[in-house]
Write an enzyme that holds these catalytic residues in place. Structure first.
Site, short mmCIF file in Angstrom:
data_model
loop_
_atom_site.label_atom_id
_atom_site.label_comp_id
_atom_site.label_asym_id
_atom_site.label_seq_id
_atom_site.Cartn_x
_atom_site.Cartn_y
_atom_site.Cartn_z
N HIS A 1 -9.80 0.55 5.08
CA HIS A 1 -8.46 0.68 5.71
C HIS A 1 -8.66 1.74 6.87
O HIS A 1 -9.46 2.68 6.90
CB HIS A 1 -7.36 1.49 4.69
CG HIS A 1 -6.14 1.63 5.29
ND1 HIS A 1 -5.75 2.50 6.01
CD2 HIS A 1 -4.99 0.69 5.05
CE1 HIS A 1 -4.40 2.32 6.29
NE2 HIS A 1 -4.06 1.14 5.67
N LYS B 1 0.04 4.27 -0.31
CA LYS B 1 -0.67 5.40 0.10
C LYS B 1 -0.33 6.50 -0.67
O LYS B 1 -0.39 6.43 -1.75
CB LYS B 1 -0.05 5.60 1.90
CG LYS B 1 -0.22 4.32 2.46
CD LYS B 1 -0.25 4.64 3.93
CE LYS B 1 -0.39 3.26 4.90
NZ LYS B 1 -0.56 3.55 6.23
N ASN C 1 0.73 -1.01 0.16
CA ASN C 1 0.09 -0.11 -0.05
C ASN C 1 1.04 1.16 0.18
O ASN C 1 1.48 1.50 1.21
CB ASN C 1 -0.89 -0.06 1.22
CG ASN C 1 -1.79 1.21 1.44
OD1 ASN C 1 -1.89 1.94 0.31
ND2 ASN C 1 -2.50 1.59 2.47
N GLY D 1 2.03 3.06 10.95
CA GLY D 1 2.86 4.09 10.91
C GLY D 1 3.70 4.76 12.16
O GLY D 1 4.00 5.76 12.22
N SER E 1 3.06 -1.90 10.65
CA SER E 1 4.73 -1.54 10.79
C SER E 1 5.25 -2.76 10.43
O SER E 1 6.30 -3.30 11.25
CB SER E 1 4.63 -0.98 12.17
OG SER E 1 4.34 0.23 12.05
N GLU F 1 -7.29 4.31 7.99
CA GLU F 1 -7.02 5.81 7.54
C GLU F 1 -8.66 6.27 6.86
O GLU F 1 -8.88 7.25 7.00
CB GLU F 1 -6.00 6.17 6.89
CG GLU F 1 -4.55 5.93 7.47
CD GLU F 1 -3.62 5.64 6.43
OE1 GLU F 1 -2.44 5.31 7.09
OE2 GLU F 1 -3.67 5.60 5.40
N GLU G 1 -5.24 -5.01 10.88
CA GLU G 1 -4.20 -3.92 11.11
C GLU G 1 -4.59 -3.06 12.06
O GLU G 1 -5.52 -2.32 12.22
CB GLU G 1 -3.95 -2.99 9.86
CG GLU G 1 -5.69 -2.58 9.12
CD GLU G 1 -5.71 -1.35 8.20
OE1 GLU G 1 -4.63 -1.07 7.54
OE2 GLU G 1 -6.72 -0.77 8.02
#
Length: 251
Positions: free
Chosen positions: A95, A11, A9, A173, A212, A97, A167
């Protein structure tokens, strides 16, 4: 043994030039890795470029998002049919985010999962809890609720046509990573929830870990019984690290 899968990904990173250099660095090594499917999810503007660069290779292309609508007056949205037309095989849905920054609800994520299936894409359903939810002991409840929304929308048979990625939000991150044991516990719980509806399908669905993942922890994570690969963020932007992670998935 379940199919092994590693998804990059990217991003909101990349340009035409940097994308081409990264793919040039990746392909010689990735095409020599047997036993694992690799997919790359670039930003939307670069899907056509990646489809061209990866044509006639073993590496698939995926989208980072998808509209729950098939077509219509939805300015700025991208439909599943458009993604398929660009050569996508996968689409991320839910996701963390998208959930936290853009307010996507469990119900909306479920509709996006169904939209991906309807377009012939493989949806990658992202599930995960915040650090506050984990500390409160609510991890399984949160994961179960997110999963139930999709099960209620499409049913177990169609859900099994997708991929699930756990996740933990607190490990995305941040440099923090769930221990292999923590990750395994949640992956096992996901299979148990699905097994209550169909044990065979639950056993066969591909479960990924994201949060991560790096070249120095991938092997331990992927060695867990219920972890079938990874959804890789920052480390996927480094060719050496990403190749090492893919190699760890098929070890």
């Amino acid at each position: 043994m379940n199919a092994k899968l590693v998804i990059a990904n990217w991003k909101m990173h990349g340009t035409h030039a940097t994308n081409a250099r990264l793919i040039d660095a990746l392909l010689p090594s990735l095409q020599g890795i047997d036993g694992v499917q690799v997919a790359i999810c670039p930003p939307m503007p670069y899907l056509a470029q990646l489809s061209d660069l990866l044509e006639h290779t073993s590496v698939a292309v995926g989208a980072q998002n998808i509209s729950e609508r098939a077509q219509g007056a939805f300015t700025g949205e991208v439909s599943g049919q458009m993604l398929a037309d660009l050569g996508c095989a996968y689409a991320l849905v839910g996701h963390s985010e998208r959930r936290s920054l853009y307010g996507e609800t469990d119900a909306q994520v479920a509709m996006k999962f169904e939209a991906a299936l309807n377009a012939g894409l493989t949806p990658v359903l992202c599930l995960g809890e915040t650090i506050h939810q984990r500390k409160a002991g609510n991890t399984n409840a949160v994961i179960g609720s997110q999963l139930k929304a999709v099960l209620d929308q499409v049913g177990i048979a169609k859900l099994a046509k997708g991929v699930i990625a756990y996740e933990p939000v607190w490990a995305i991150g941040t440099g923090e990573t769930a221990t292999p044991e923590q990750a395994q516990q949640v992956h096992r719980h996901i299979r148990q929830v699905l097994a209550a509806r169909d044990p065979a399908l639950a056993a066969g669905i591909t479960l990924l870990y994201g949060g991560s993942v790096k070249d120095d922890n991938a092997a331990q994570l992927f060695a867990q019984h219920d972890i079938d690969g990874g959804l890789i963020g920052g480390a996927s932007l480094d060719a050496t690290s990403f190749v090492a992670i893919c190699q760890a998935a098929c070890a």
